[in-house]
Write a protein that holds these residues in place. Structure first.
Motif, PDB file in Angstrom:
ATOM      1  N   ILE A 182       4.473  10.995   2.129  1.00 21.88           N
ATOM      2  CA  ILE A 182       3.664   9.873   1.666  1.00 21.88           C
ATOM      3  C   ILE A 182       4.477   8.617   1.950  1.00 21.88           C
ATOM      4  CG2 ILE A 182       4.481  10.065  -0.734  1.00 21.88           C
ATOM      5  CD1 ILE A 182       1.568   9.192  -1.534  1.00 21.88           C
ATOM      6  N   ARG A 183       3.826   7.615   2.483  1.00 22.53           N
ATOM      7  CA  ARG A 183       4.502   6.391   2.906  1.00 22.53           C
ATOM      8  C   ARG A 183       4.135   5.228   1.977  1.00 22.53           C
ATOM      9  NH1 ARG A 183       3.072   9.355   7.338  1.00 22.53           N
ATOM     10  NH2 ARG A 183       4.696   9.633   8.898  1.00 22.53           N
ATOM     11  N   TYR A 184       5.025   4.248   1.924  1.00 22.99           N
ATOM     12  CA  TYR A 184       4.759   3.036   1.153  1.00 22.99           C
ATOM     13  C   TYR A 184       5.199   1.826   1.966  1.00 22.99           C
ATOM     14  CZ  TYR A 184       9.670   3.838   0.007  1.00 22.99           C
ATOM     15  OH  TYR A 184      11.008   4.080   0.097  1.00 22.99           O
ATOM     16  N   GLN A 185       4.467   0.738   1.770  1.00 21.69           N
ATOM     17  CA  GLN A 185       4.750  -0.505   2.484  1.00 21.69           C
ATOM     18  C   GLN A 185       5.023  -1.596   1.468  1.00 21.69           C
ATOM     19  OE1 GLN A 185       1.828  -1.490   5.439  1.00 21.69           O
ATOM     20  NE2 GLN A 185       2.581  -3.578   5.668  1.00 21.69           N
TER      21      GLN A 185
ATOM     22  N   LYS B 234       0.831  -1.204   0.000  1.00 19.62           N
ATOM     23  CA  LYS B 234       0.000   0.000   0.000  1.00 19.62           C
ATOM     24  C   LYS B 234       0.860   1.247   0.000  1.00 19.62           C
ATOM     25  CE  LYS B 234      -0.723  -0.056   5.006  1.00 19.62           C
ATOM     26  NZ  LYS B 234      -1.714  -0.034   6.071  1.00 19.62           N
ATOM     27  N   VAL B 235       0.243   2.330  -0.488  1.00 19.25           N
ATOM     28  CA  VAL B 235       0.809   3.668  -0.452  1.00 19.25           C
ATOM     29  C   VAL B 235      -0.233   4.531   0.252  1.00 19.25           C
ATOM     30  CG1 VAL B 235       1.533   5.657  -1.823  1.00 19.25           C
ATOM     31  CG2 VAL B 235       2.177   3.351  -2.551  1.00 19.25           C
ATOM     32  N   TYR B 236       0.190   5.287   1.266  1.00 21.16           N
ATOM     33  CA  TYR B 236      -0.761   6.036   2.083  1.00 21.16           C
ATOM     34  C   TYR B 236      -0.108   7.245   2.711  1.00 21.16           C
ATOM     35  CZ  TYR B 236       1.664   3.651   5.870  1.00 21.16           C
ATOM     36  OH  TYR B 236       2.628   3.202   6.728  1.00 21.16           O
ATOM     37  N   PRO B 237      -0.804   8.251   3.131  1.00 18.92           N
ATOM     38  CA  PRO B 237      -2.193   8.536   2.789  1.00 18.92           C
ATOM     39  C   PRO B 237      -2.285   9.062   1.362  1.00 18.92           C
ATOM     40  CG  PRO B 237      -1.312  10.356   4.046  1.00 18.92           C
ATOM     41  CD  PRO B 237      -0.217   9.310   3.958  1.00 18.92           C
ATOM     42  N   THR B 238      -3.482   9.129   0.804  1.00 18.33           N
ATOM     43  CA  THR B 238      -3.633   9.666  -0.547  1.00 18.33           C
ATOM     44  C   THR B 238      -3.915  11.167  -0.519  1.00 18.33           C
ATOM     45  OG1 THR B 238      -5.947   9.002  -0.559  1.00 18.33           O
ATOM     46  CG2 THR B 238      -4.362   7.488  -1.562  1.00 18.33           C
TER      47      THR B 238
ATOM     48  N   GLN C 152       5.924  -2.434 -11.185  1.00 22.75           N
ATOM     49  CA  GLN C 152       5.705  -0.997 -11.006  1.00 22.75           C
ATOM     50  C   GLN C 152       4.402  -0.786 -10.241  1.00 22.75           C
ATOM     51  OE1 GLN C 152       4.720   1.749 -14.339  1.00 22.75           O
ATOM     52  NE2 GLN C 152       6.556   2.825 -13.662  1.00 22.75           N
ATOM     53  N   TYR C 153       4.450   0.152  -9.306  1.00 20.71           N
ATOM     54  CA  TYR C 153       3.260   0.518  -8.537  1.00 20.71           C
ATOM     55  C   TYR C 153       3.025   2.004  -8.765  1.00 20.71           C
ATOM     56  CZ  TYR C 153      -0.158   0.357  -4.766  1.00 20.71           C
ATOM     57  OH  TYR C 153      -1.318   0.392  -4.038  1.00 20.71           O
ATOM     58  N   VAL C 154       1.799   2.387  -9.108  1.00 20.73           N
ATOM     59  CA  VAL C 154       1.459   3.778  -9.383  1.00 20.73           C
ATOM     60  C   VAL C 154       0.305   4.180  -8.472  1.00 20.73           C
ATOM     61  CG1 VAL C 154       0.689   5.439 -11.130  1.00 20.73           C
ATOM     62  CG2 VAL C 154       2.150   3.527 -11.804  1.00 20.73           C
ATOM     63  N   GLN C 155       0.468   5.315  -7.776  1.00 22.51           N
ATOM     64  CA  GLN C 155      -0.577   5.806  -6.881  1.00 22.51           C
ATOM     65  C   GLN C 155      -0.731   7.320  -7.058  1.00 22.51           C
ATOM     66  OE1 GLN C 155      -2.562   4.117  -4.337  1.00 22.51           O
ATOM     67  NE2 GLN C 155      -3.580   6.068  -4.643  1.00 22.51           N
ATOM     68  N   GLN C 156      -1.938   7.758  -7.287  1.00 25.62           N
ATOM     69  CA  GLN C 156      -2.247   9.199  -7.339  1.00 25.62           C
ATOM     70  C   GLN C 156      -2.422   9.691  -5.914  1.00 25.62           C
ATOM     71  OE1 GLN C 156      -5.655  10.128  -9.741  1.00 25.62           O
ATOM     72  NE2 GLN C 156      -5.612  12.275  -9.209  1.00 25.62           N
ATOM     73  N   PHE C 157      -1.963  10.936  -5.637  1.00 20.17           N
ATOM     74  CA  PHE C 157      -2.195  11.530  -4.331  1.00 20.17           C
ATOM     75  C   PHE C 157      -2.381  13.043  -4.464  1.00 20.17           C
ATOM     76  CE2 PHE C 157       2.394  11.778  -4.726  1.00 20.17           C
ATOM     77  CZ  PHE C 157       2.746  12.976  -4.098  1.00 20.17           C
TER      78      PHE C 157
ATOM     79  N   SER D 239      10.058  -0.859   3.266  1.00 20.52           N
ATOM     80  CA  SER D 239       9.045   0.187   3.436  1.00 20.52           C
ATOM     81  C   SER D 239       9.728   1.514   3.736  1.00 20.52           C
ATOM     82  CB  SER D 239       8.094  -0.188   4.572  1.00 20.52           C
ATOM     83  OG  SER D 239       7.431  -1.393   4.265  1.00 20.52           O
ATOM     84  N   GLY D 240       9.079   2.624   3.340  1.00 16.97           N
ATOM     85  CA  GLY D 240       9.689   3.931   3.551  1.00 16.97           C
ATOM     86  C   GLY D 240       8.708   5.049   3.264  1.00 16.97           C
ATOM     87  N   GLU D 241       9.266   6.231   2.973  1.00 21.88           N
ATOM     88  CA  GLU D 241       8.436   7.412   2.735  1.00 21.88           C
ATOM     89  C   GLU D 241       9.163   8.395   1.835  1.00 21.88           C
ATOM     90  OE1 GLU D 241       9.576   9.985   6.682  1.00 21.88           O
ATOM     91  OE2 GLU D 241       7.998   8.493   6.857  1.00 21.88           O
ATOM     92  N   MET D 242       8.376   9.311   1.274  1.00 30.95           N
ATOM     93  CA  MET D 242       8.906  10.419   0.475  1.00 30.95           C
ATOM     94  C   MET D 242       8.423  11.714   1.102  1.00 30.95           C
ATOM     95  SD  MET D 242      10.750   9.645  -2.297  1.00 30.95           S
ATOM     96  CE  MET D 242      10.522  10.831  -3.596  1.00 30.95           C
ATOM     97  N   ASP D 243       9.320  12.671   1.222  1.00 27.47           N
ATOM     98  CA  ASP D 243       9.001  13.986   1.774  1.00 27.47           C
ATOM     99  C   ASP D 243       8.207  14.783   0.737  1.00 27.47           C
ATOM    100  OD1 ASP D 243       8.946  16.519   2.891  1.00 27.47           O
ATOM    101  OD2 ASP D 243      11.073  16.540   3.385  1.00 27.47           O
TER     102      ASP D 243
END
Length: 99
Positions: A33-36, A23-27, A92-97, A67-71
């Motif tokens: 934004i974090r990813y697991q 998962k990628v959260y929160p949107t 590849q994983y793509v998530q809109q936020f 797992s990690g995050e992006m600033d």
């Protein structure tokens, strides 16, 4: 459906497989934004990128398969896409936020 223009070396990488990225959260984000990651331990490295809706690359990093995050503090308010790609371009994983 956002598919950044990348030379992947293969025709069609597997997209949004929960075994690769759970998962990628929160949107809706403020500062990060974090990813697991999932269970594909054959993946050695991740290439993480943030794009505008126009396809402009605005942030990028490479990291190990963990797992990690992006600033996102420096991003202007708006809609973005986070892509997480395996270093072999097989996954590849793509998530809109929204910021």
């Amino acid at each position: 459906d956002f598919r950044p223009n990348q030379n992947t070396g293969i025709n069609d990488p597997v997209r949004n497989d929960k075994k690769f990225i759970q998962k990628v959260y929160p949107t809706v984000v403020d500062d990060r934004i974090r990813y697991q990651t999932g269970e594909l331990f054959t993946v050695k490295k991740l290439i993480i990128k943030i794009f505008t809706t126009n396809g402009q690359l605005i942030a990028q990093k490479e990291t190990g398969y963990a797992s990690g995050e992006m600033d996102t503090r420096r991003l202007a308010r708006g809609t973005y896409f986070l892509t997480i790609t395996s270093s072999d371009y097989q996954q590849q994983y793509v998530q809109q936020f929204v910021k």
